[in-house]
Design a protein around this motif. Structure first.
Motif, short mmCIF file in Angstrom:
data_model
loop_
_atom_site.label_atom_id
_atom_site.label_comp_id
_atom_site.label_asym_id
_atom_site.label_seq_id
_atom_site.Cartn_x
_atom_site.Cartn_y
_atom_site.Cartn_z
N VAL A 2 -31.64 19.21 -31.93
CA VAL A 2 -32.61 20.12 -31.33
C VAL A 2 -33.69 20.42 -32.36
O VAL A 2 -33.43 21.07 -33.38
CB VAL A 2 -31.95 21.43 -30.85
N GLU A 3 -34.89 19.90 -32.12
CA GLU A 3 -35.98 20.08 -33.07
C GLU A 3 -36.56 21.50 -32.98
O GLU A 3 -36.43 22.18 -31.96
CB GLU A 3 -37.10 19.07 -32.79
N PRO A 19 -25.24 20.31 -21.49
CA PRO A 19 -24.80 21.12 -22.63
C PRO A 19 -25.37 22.52 -22.52
O PRO A 19 -26.20 22.81 -21.66
CB PRO A 19 -25.37 20.37 -23.84
N GLN A 20 -24.95 23.38 -23.41
CA GLN A 20 -25.38 24.79 -23.36
C GLN A 20 -26.77 24.94 -23.96
O GLN A 20 -27.01 25.73 -24.86
CB GLN A 20 -24.37 25.67 -24.09
N LEU A 21 -27.71 24.17 -23.43
CA LEU A 21 -29.10 24.21 -23.89
C LEU A 21 -30.01 24.22 -22.68
O LEU A 21 -31.00 23.50 -22.62
CB LEU A 21 -29.41 22.98 -24.77
N THR A 22 -29.67 25.02 -21.66
CA THR A 22 -30.35 24.92 -20.38
C THR A 22 -31.82 25.31 -20.44
O THR A 22 -32.58 24.93 -19.56
CB THR A 22 -29.65 25.81 -19.34
N ASP A 23 -32.24 26.05 -21.46
CA ASP A 23 -33.64 26.46 -21.54
C ASP A 23 -34.39 25.75 -22.67
O ASP A 23 -35.42 26.21 -23.14
CB ASP A 23 -33.75 27.98 -21.73
N ILE A 24 -33.88 24.60 -23.11
CA ILE A 24 -34.56 23.79 -24.11
C ILE A 24 -34.96 22.48 -23.45
O ILE A 24 -34.12 21.78 -22.90
CB ILE A 24 -33.68 23.53 -25.34
N ALA A 25 -36.25 22.16 -23.48
CA ALA A 25 -36.77 21.01 -22.75
C ALA A 25 -36.53 19.72 -23.52
O ALA A 25 -36.26 19.70 -24.72
CB ALA A 25 -38.26 21.18 -22.48
N GLY A 26 -36.65 18.60 -22.77
CA GLY A 26 -36.37 17.27 -23.29
C GLY A 26 -37.09 16.90 -24.56
O GLY A 26 -36.48 16.30 -25.46
N PRO A 27 -38.40 17.17 -24.74
CA PRO A 27 -39.10 16.74 -25.95
C PRO A 27 -38.49 17.26 -27.24
O PRO A 27 -38.67 16.66 -28.29
CB PRO A 27 -40.52 17.29 -25.75
N ARG A 28 -37.76 18.38 -27.17
CA ARG A 28 -37.15 18.92 -28.39
C ARG A 28 -35.73 18.40 -28.61
O ARG A 28 -35.12 18.68 -29.65
CB ARG A 28 -37.10 20.46 -28.31
N VAL A 29 -35.18 17.70 -27.63
CA VAL A 29 -33.80 17.24 -27.71
C VAL A 29 -33.78 15.73 -27.92
O VAL A 29 -34.41 14.99 -27.17
CB VAL A 29 -33.02 17.61 -26.44
N HIS A 30 -33.10 15.28 -28.95
CA HIS A 30 -33.01 13.86 -29.26
C HIS A 30 -31.56 13.50 -29.54
O HIS A 30 -30.82 14.27 -30.16
CB HIS A 30 -33.88 13.51 -30.48
N TYR A 58 -41.46 29.03 -22.66
CA TYR A 58 -42.77 28.52 -23.07
C TYR A 58 -42.87 28.44 -24.59
O TYR A 58 -43.33 27.44 -25.15
CB TYR A 58 -43.88 29.40 -22.51
N VAL A 59 -42.44 29.52 -25.27
CA VAL A 59 -42.52 29.53 -26.73
C VAL A 59 -41.67 28.41 -27.33
O VAL A 59 -42.10 27.71 -28.26
CB VAL A 59 -42.06 30.90 -27.28
N ASP A 60 -40.48 28.21 -26.79
CA ASP A 60 -39.55 27.23 -27.36
C ASP A 60 -39.93 25.80 -27.03
O ASP A 60 -39.50 24.87 -27.73
CB ASP A 60 -38.13 27.50 -26.84
N ASN A 61 -40.71 25.58 -25.98
CA ASN A 61 -40.97 24.21 -25.51
C ASN A 61 -42.45 23.92 -25.35
O ASN A 61 -42.83 23.03 -24.58
CB ASN A 61 -40.24 23.98 -24.18
N TRP A 62 -43.30 24.64 -26.08
CA TRP A 62 -44.74 24.47 -25.92
C TRP A 62 -45.17 23.04 -26.21
O TRP A 62 -44.66 22.36 -27.12
CB TRP A 62 -45.51 25.41 -26.86
N SER A 63 -46.13 22.56 -25.41
CA SER A 63 -46.77 21.27 -25.65
C SER A 63 -48.10 21.28 -24.90
O SER A 63 -48.30 22.08 -23.97
CB SER A 63 -45.90 20.11 -25.17
N LEU A 64 -49.00 20.39 -25.28
CA LEU A 64 -50.27 20.28 -24.58
C LEU A 64 -50.06 19.87 -23.13
O LEU A 64 -50.75 20.35 -22.22
CB LEU A 64 -51.17 19.26 -25.28
#
Length: 504
Positions: free
Chosen positions: A299-300, A276-287, A477-483
């Motif tokens: 998209v969280e 989908p057109q979400l190529t720069d959004i990582a898996g943890p935010r997509v459910h 990085y800002v959109d998909n930050w995690s520890l």
């Protein structure tokens, strides 16, 4: 999008057995293109995992009294060896298999493989604990703990080495790859193509684009892969020897055609992926949440607060303090080298933009001559950067020791002080000069977090990156930050610094 279900069945393929969609089965059997690298790779992982668990058992018994170890087995060392070196590895492998740790979908890229290994290993711990309680086996708790924890550590380490070896085979020798056909509009397919080729270690190799709208460009038009339109998908897959089809962008929003394509590919061994057109959004935010049979893609919001963010701040301060204590004994030597190279201040301080647009002064070791700012005007025409920052591989303003400090990133170490003062983080977007910063539009989003000593920009090429790529990585990085992302970036920074990639 109507092209997706316009498969043409050739007369010589018309055989009686039918697939779920009514298409002759043998027509598809001849088109099987499934990548076969995963089977030998999974066999290697099985061997490594079994060896890791056996090594953990060997580690647990090293240095301990054999009588104490085998006490619960009534002094029968043979029975103990059978349990420790045969039964335990067999159970561990079976549990890992049950958790999908050998599933082709999770091997070779991403973190799912390691998550499944950890979950499976905790299951083994529970099984061993229950078995010891149920059968009242009197064994050394220390040795059991060492075996179980050591098994997890050894399995993770060996799998990490195997992952790196697979990445090397893909990037250097082009082995164990998936040949991918992209389906969608030209713009959408090219966006996915650009995202894929940025990570050759993932093993995805685009070999062609099939347009759902418009016409194929003229042969003289330069494109990274051949572009087709109006072709039969099956024959095109066969022609390109592809084993994966990626439906890109708006093409993925056509549920009927996408479902038919999935039916058509049943039994062929060809993977179907949706981009989908979400190529720069990582898996943890997509459910994906199914509602009445309709899979909704949620998209969280980026999580820039909460317990995880608190842990990030604590880890920043603790690691920065440890780093400062380690580096302090070496600072006098570095300071002397700078003074001998060029009289002037040891530190270079420059205004930078931090979180929420606040200005602070960054600490760095000086690597340029004191008149560097005055000489900059004469070098603007030699700028090798396409963005806000001035970059030259052989900048004459940098003295000899300064080049070494930059190549080893030692000049960045004083920024530990900025971390301790809460102005910077260990990992974050690149800090930009306050006087030159253009923080309008999308770029301003990077100000939601503190800039970092290292970040995705550093582990992905540093000075070799274009300005657009650097901004894209900062926004990612800002959109998909995690520890996990922070720890992974810190780990990758070690290799980048050691090999001095993109540092000048």
């Amino acid at each position: 999008m109507g092209e997706l279900d316009s498969f043409e069945i050739l007369p010589d393929h018309a055989v009686t057995p039918l697939a779920a969609n009514g298409v002759p089965r043998s027509a598809w059997q001849r088109t099987k293109r499934a990548a076969r690298w995963h089977r030998p790779y999974a066999a290697i992982l099985l061997t490594l995992d079994a060896g890791a668990v056996a090594l953990a058992s060997l580690t647990a018994r090293a240095g301990l009294d054999p009588d104490k170890i085998t006490a619960g087995f009534h002094g029968q060392p043979g029975l103990f060896n059978l349990m420790a070196f045969v039964l335990l590895p067999a159970v561990w492998l079976l549990v890992l298999w049950g958790h999908g740790a050998y599933d082709r979908r999770y091997l070779g890229s991403g973190t799912d493989e390691f998550k499944r290994v950890v979950r499976g290993s905790w299951t083994v711990v529970a099984i061993v604990a229950f078995a010891a309680f149920a059968f009242k086996v009197d064994v050394s708790r220390f040795s059991v703990g060492v075996a179980l924890v050591g098994g997890l550590v050894y399995v993770l380490v060996l799998r990490y080495i195997a992952r790196k070896s697979l990445a090397l085979a893909r990037t250097r020798f082009h082995l164990a790859t998936h040949r991918m056909l992209l389906i969608g509009t030209l713009q959408e397919a090219m966006e996915v193509h650009s995202a894929i080729v940025r990570d050759p270690a993932a093993g995805l190799v685009p070999v062609g684009i099939h347009l759902t709208e418009g016409y194929a460009p003229q042969p003289s038009t330069v494109t990274p892969v051949p572009v087709h339109a109006g072709r039969d998908i099956l024959s095109l897959v066969r022609e390109l020897n592809a084993d994966t089809i990626a439906v890109c962008g708006s093409a993925s929003a056509e549920p009927v055609e996408l479902r038919r394509l999935a039916w058509q590919l049943e039994g062929t061994g060809i993977d179907l992926a949706v981009a989908p057109q979400l190529t720069d959004i990582a898996g943890p935010r997509v459910h994906i949440r199914p509602i009445e049979g309709i899979p909704l893609l949620y998209v969280e919001e980026p999580k820039l607060s909460g317990v995880g963010w608190l842990f990030k701040n604590v880890i920043d301060r603790v690691l920065a303090l440890i780093g400062l204590l380690i580096c302090l004994p070496f600072f006098p030597l570095v300071a002397l080298a700078i003074k001998l190279s060029d009289p002037g201040p040891i530190f270079f301080r420059q205004p930078r933009i931090g979180r929420e647009g606040k200005t602070f002064r960054v600490w760095k070791l000086r690597t340029m001559y004191v008149d560097a700012e005055e000489r900059l005007a004469t070098l603007h025409d030699q700028n090798e950067s396409d963005g806000l920052l001035f970059k030259m591989k052989n900048d004459p303003r940098v003295f000899k020791v300064g080049k070494w400090l930059r190549a080893t990133s030692i000049d960045e170490l004083p920024q530990i002080l900025n971390v301790l003062m809460g102005e910077m983080s260990l990992v974050g977007p690149r800090p930009l000069p306050a006087e030159d910063g253009d923080f309008l539009g999308d770029v301003r989003r990077r100000l939601l977090v503190r800039p970092g000593i290292t970040g995705l920009w550093q582990v992905s090429g540093r000075s070799d990156l274009s300005w657009d790529d650097a901004v894209r990585l900062d926004l990612y990085y800002v959109d998909n930050w995690s520890l996990v992302l922070d720890l992974h970036t810190l780990w990758r920074t070690i290799g980048v610094v050691v090999f001095r990639k993109g540092a000048y």
